[in-house]
Design a protein around this motif. Structure first.
Motif, mmCIF file in Angstrom:
data_model
loop_
_atom_site.group_PDB
_atom_site.id
_atom_site.type_symbol
_atom_site.label_atom_id
_atom_site.label_comp_id
_atom_site.label_asym_id
_atom_site.label_seq_id
_atom_site.Cartn_x
_atom_site.Cartn_y
_atom_site.Cartn_z
ATOM 1 N N VAL A 246 12.537 50.401 -1.914
ATOM 2 C CA VAL A 246 11.923 51.644 -2.389
ATOM 3 C C VAL A 246 12.470 52.834 -1.600
ATOM 4 C CG1 VAL A 246 9.753 52.930 -2.562
ATOM 5 C CG2 VAL A 246 9.834 50.522 -3.225
ATOM 6 N N ARG A 247 12.604 52.668 -0.285
ATOM 7 C CA ARG A 247 13.149 53.742 0.535
ATOM 8 C C ARG A 247 14.591 54.057 0.138
ATOM 9 N NH1 ARG A 247 10.969 50.547 4.721
ATOM 10 N NH2 ARG A 247 13.077 50.097 5.509
ATOM 11 N N ALA A 248 15.401 53.017 -0.040
ATOM 12 C CA ALA A 248 16.810 53.232 -0.408
ATOM 13 C C ALA A 248 16.919 53.881 -1.784
ATOM 14 C CB ALA A 248 17.557 51.902 -0.385
ATOM 15 N N ALA A 249 16.104 53.419 -2.738
ATOM 16 C CA ALA A 249 16.148 53.978 -4.086
ATOM 17 C C ALA A 249 15.713 55.437 -4.089
ATOM 18 C CB ALA A 249 15.259 53.162 -5.023
ATOM 19 N N SER A 250 14.714 55.773 -3.273
ATOM 20 C CA SER A 250 14.245 57.150 -3.203
ATOM 21 C C SER A 250 15.334 58.067 -2.642
ATOM 22 C CB SER A 250 12.983 57.235 -2.338
ATOM 23 O OG SER A 250 11.936 56.469 -2.890
ATOM 24 N N THR B 127 24.334 48.079 -3.047
ATOM 25 C CA THR B 127 25.796 48.206 -3.038
ATOM 26 C C THR B 127 26.254 49.177 -4.110
ATOM 27 O OG1 THR B 127 26.040 45.933 -2.240
ATOM 28 C CG2 THR B 127 27.963 46.945 -3.277
ATOM 29 N N LEU B 128 25.701 49.040 -5.311
ATOM 30 C CA LEU B 128 26.079 49.927 -6.409
ATOM 31 C C LEU B 128 25.579 51.348 -6.172
ATOM 32 C CD1 LEU B 128 25.509 47.614 -9.508
ATOM 33 C CD2 LEU B 128 27.563 47.955 -8.134
ATOM 34 N N MET B 129 24.400 51.482 -5.525
ATOM 35 C CA MET B 129 23.908 52.817 -5.191
ATOM 36 C C MET B 129 24.840 53.506 -4.205
ATOM 37 S SD MET B 129 19.727 52.591 -4.977
ATOM 38 C CE MET B 129 19.652 51.247 -3.795
ATOM 39 N N ALA B 130 25.294 52.769 -3.205
ATOM 40 C CA ALA B 130 26.192 53.353 -2.210
ATOM 41 C C ALA B 130 27.505 53.792 -2.847
ATOM 42 C CB ALA B 130 26.450 52.351 -1.079
ATOM 43 N N VAL B 131 28.090 52.942 -3.683
ATOM 44 C CA VAL B 131 29.333 53.309 -4.370
ATOM 45 C C VAL B 131 29.102 54.502 -5.288
ATOM 46 C CG1 VAL B 131 31.085 52.526 -6.007
ATOM 47 C CG2 VAL B 131 30.264 50.975 -4.229
ATOM 48 N N GLY B 132 27.981 54.477 -6.007
ATOM 49 C CA GLY B 132 27.665 55.592 -6.901
ATOM 50 C C GLY B 132 27.545 56.905 -6.162
ATOM 51 N N LEU B 133 26.871 56.900 -4.998
ATOM 52 C CA LEU B 133 26.712 58.133 -4.222
ATOM 53 C C LEU B 133 28.048 58.651 -3.710
ATOM 54 C CD1 LEU B 133 23.456 57.391 -2.191
ATOM 55 C CD2 LEU B 133 23.742 59.034 -4.050
ATOM 56 N N CYS C 293 25.902 63.458 0.098
ATOM 57 C CA CYS C 293 25.990 62.213 -0.676
ATOM 58 C C CYS C 293 26.730 61.132 0.105
ATOM 59 C CB CYS C 293 26.692 62.469 -2.010
ATOM 60 S SG CYS C 293 25.696 63.372 -3.210
ATOM 61 N N ALA C 294 27.791 61.505 0.816
ATOM 62 C CA ALA C 294 28.555 60.530 1.599
ATOM 63 C C ALA C 294 27.700 59.948 2.723
ATOM 64 C CB ALA C 294 29.805 61.183 2.170
ATOM 65 N N LEU C 295 26.968 60.807 3.432
ATOM 66 C CA LEU C 295 26.096 60.325 4.500
ATOM 67 C C LEU C 295 24.985 59.438 3.930
ATOM 68 C CD1 LEU C 295 25.769 63.552 6.696
ATOM 69 C CD2 LEU C 295 27.150 61.519 7.165
ATOM 70 N N GLY C 296 24.445 59.839 2.776
ATOM 71 C CA GLY C 296 23.407 59.035 2.140
ATOM 72 C C GLY C 296 23.917 57.671 1.726
ATOM 73 N N ALA C 297 25.174 57.596 1.275
ATOM 74 C CA ALA C 297 25.763 56.311 0.889
ATOM 75 C C ALA C 297 25.821 55.363 2.082
ATOM 76 C CB ALA C 297 27.162 56.529 0.312
ATOM 77 N N VAL D 191 23.776 55.385 4.690
ATOM 78 C CA VAL D 191 22.405 54.948 4.971
ATOM 79 C C VAL D 191 21.966 53.873 3.990
ATOM 80 C CG1 VAL D 191 19.997 55.674 5.091
ATOM 81 C CG2 VAL D 191 21.790 57.153 6.016
ATOM 82 N N VAL D 192 22.232 54.071 2.697
ATOM 83 C CA VAL D 192 21.840 53.096 1.680
ATOM 84 C C VAL D 192 22.564 51.777 1.902
ATOM 85 C CG1 VAL D 192 22.010 52.546 -0.781
ATOM 86 C CG2 VAL D 192 21.196 54.790 -0.064
ATOM 87 N N ALA D 193 23.853 51.833 2.223
ATOM 88 C CA ALA D 193 24.626 50.606 2.432
ATOM 89 C C ALA D 193 24.121 49.811 3.617
ATOM 90 C CB ALA D 193 26.105 50.947 2.633
ATOM 91 N N MET D 194 23.521 50.481 4.590
ATOM 92 C CA MET D 194 23.029 49.801 5.787
ATOM 93 C C MET D 194 21.572 49.378 5.669
ATOM 94 S SD MET D 194 24.803 52.242 8.671
ATOM 95 C CE MET D 194 24.058 51.333 10.042
ATOM 96 N N THR D 195 20.964 49.642 4.504
ATOM 97 C CA THR D 195 19.560 49.293 4.310
ATOM 98 C C THR D 195 19.355 47.784 4.472
ATOM 99 O OG1 THR D 195 19.220 51.101 2.780
ATOM 100 C CG2 THR D 195 17.631 49.326 2.684
#
Length: 452
Positions: free
Chosen positions: A262-266, A328-334, A435-439, A441-445
């Motif tokens: 939920v945190r990563a998706a948000s 993984t797909l969220m990180a690539v998308g970001l 977006c790059a920094l967020g990617a 963070v999401v990848a390391m979730t």
């Protein structure tokens, strides 16, 4: 009654059409006036810093009332709240279409946001009722997400076409027509049912909404007034959190944020809308103001982004989700969203569409198509079924905060330069870096999904 039984008594194709149509109204409601911004500004003599409120007024109420909408759907009944929300949205669009001045238009946009906030969470909950768990629901969610992902940029295109040939007010008239159409098919396509009972946490709803509004106001202004707004937002946020901890019927169960997905998706939702909506806010200003495109041409210029979003979300991401984790797909998308936005730093005063505009649109569109279904799936992962509506609302709240705060911040960044185009470039750079920094963070979730 089980979901399968409900599905057997309803027409699932019609139900999906109604729910996707309502989602398209809600999401495109943010961008449909985007291509018309120069025309609205000329009609009411507004500068860029004031024009942003045509978008932000909608986004802030949409975000502020989403959690309330989710709770009301559970208490009063999902179809009932869905219908009421679409009716409010449609009525406000009618008022905006005949608005005589800026304040009436902005008020109508704010009420439209409330209507969208009521119908949105109810729509997602209804979708899980109509379609039983498994491949049928996954396919329905894929179509639903694809429509949602493409609706913003598609709304920008539609707004450009209507503004060019019928004037900017026709954009809102079109929303009226679609809203009436959705309402007319609701009873035939969607299940009824009573609410689950309970009560609305009014103090929590009020404090949370005020906190969000003050946050956006602070991001949209400068000087002492901005800091006063931020301080007020912090105070009301603390009141909101304290209230949600104490009440038995919270608007937002805070335990949801213990779920890593939920945190990563948000975060992914916030950053996608910050980058894409910010980019599309400046798009008509650049295309019409510097490249001298007409509203129709500037809307048509954005078709590749809309097509990239829809095709990727509908035909690629679903298959990839069977193999790769959503994070993984969220990180690539970001990364793609940020990269596509940053590419617009190369746009000159007299640029070439194919060389300077198109590549960023395509790359950003593919990124959005990867990110949107992935974050929709991740936002429900590890969450109990009875909390899916509020979990979905949390994700959409993050989207709308990203849209409103993101646009406001990008406008402020752009205003730091005396040269207009240089200011645009600084805004694109800021969004790309975020977006790059967020990617990262999401990848390391954490891969393990905690339970709420």
């Amino acid at each position: 009654m089980t979901s399968t039984e409900v599905m057997s008594r309803q027409r699932p194709g019609l139900a999906l059409g109604v729910l996707a149509g309502a989602l398209a109204l809600d999401v495109s409601g943010l961008g449909v006036l985007n291509a018309a911004l120069p025309s609205v500004g000329a009609r009411f003599d507004l500068e860029d810093t004031a024009l942003q409120w045509v978008m932000v007024a909608y986004a802030v109420t949409f975000a502020g009332f989403l959690l309330v909408g989710g709770r009301l759907a559970d208490v009063l009944g999902r179809r009932r709240v869905f219908e009421f929300g679409v009716a409010v949205f449609t009525g406000a669009a009618l008022v905006g279409a005949v608005a005589p001045d800026t304040w009436v238009l902005l008020g109508a946009r704010a009420v439209q946001g409330i209507g969208a906030a009521l119908s949105g969470p109810a729509a997602l909950a209804l979708l899980t009722e109509v379609f039983p768990a498994g491949p049928v629901r996954n396919r329905a969610l894929s179509v639903y997400a694809a429509v949602g992902a493409a609706s913003f940029s598609g709304g920008v295109l539609l707004g450009g076409v209507l503004t060019q040939f019928l004037g900017w007010r026709s954009v809102l008239w079109f929303s009226v027509v679609v809203g009436v159409t959705v309402l007319s098919a609701t009873r035939a396509g969607l299940p009824g049912g009573e609410g689950r009972g309970g009560r609305l946490d009014l103090p929590g709803a009020v404090s949370g909404t005020i906190s969000l509004i003050l946050l956006v106001v602070g991001a949209s202004t400068g000087g002492a007034s901005a800091w006063a707004s931020f301080c007020g937002a912090a105070v009301f946020l603390l009141l909101f959190v304290a209230r949600e901890h104490r009440t038995a019927d919270p608007v937002l169960p805070l335990g949801l944020f213990r779920v890593s997905s939920v945190r990563a998706a948000s975060l992914a939702a916030f950053l996608q809308y910050m980058g894409s909506v910010g980019m599309l806010f400046f798009a008509p200003l650049y295309l019409q103001g510097m490249l001298k495109y007409s509203p129709f041409e500037s809307g048509l210029a954005l078709v590749p982004m809309s097509a990239g979003v829809f095709l990727t979300a509908n035909f690629v991401t679903g298959r990839l989700l069977a193999t790769y984790a959503p994070r993984t797909l969220m990180a690539v998308g970001l990364v793609l969203i940020g990269g596509g936005t940053a590419l617009w730093m190369s746009t000159p005063h007299h640029g070439s569409y194919l060389l300077h505009v198109l590549p960023g649109l395509v790359i950003s569109g593919i990124g959005q198509g990867l990110n949107f279904p992935s974050m929709t799936s991740a936002g429900l992962t590890g969450v109990e079924p009875e909390r899916h509506a509020v979990a979905g609302a949390v994700n959409v709240v993050a989207q709308q905060i990203g849209a409103s705060v993101g646009v406001a911040v990008m406008v402020l960044v752009a205003a730091t330069s005396d040269d207009q185009l240089t200011g645009y470039h600084l805004a694109y750079l800021a969004a790309g870096i975020a977006c790059a920094l967020g990617a990262v963070v999401v990848a390391m979730t954490d891969r393990r999904a905690a339970t709420a």
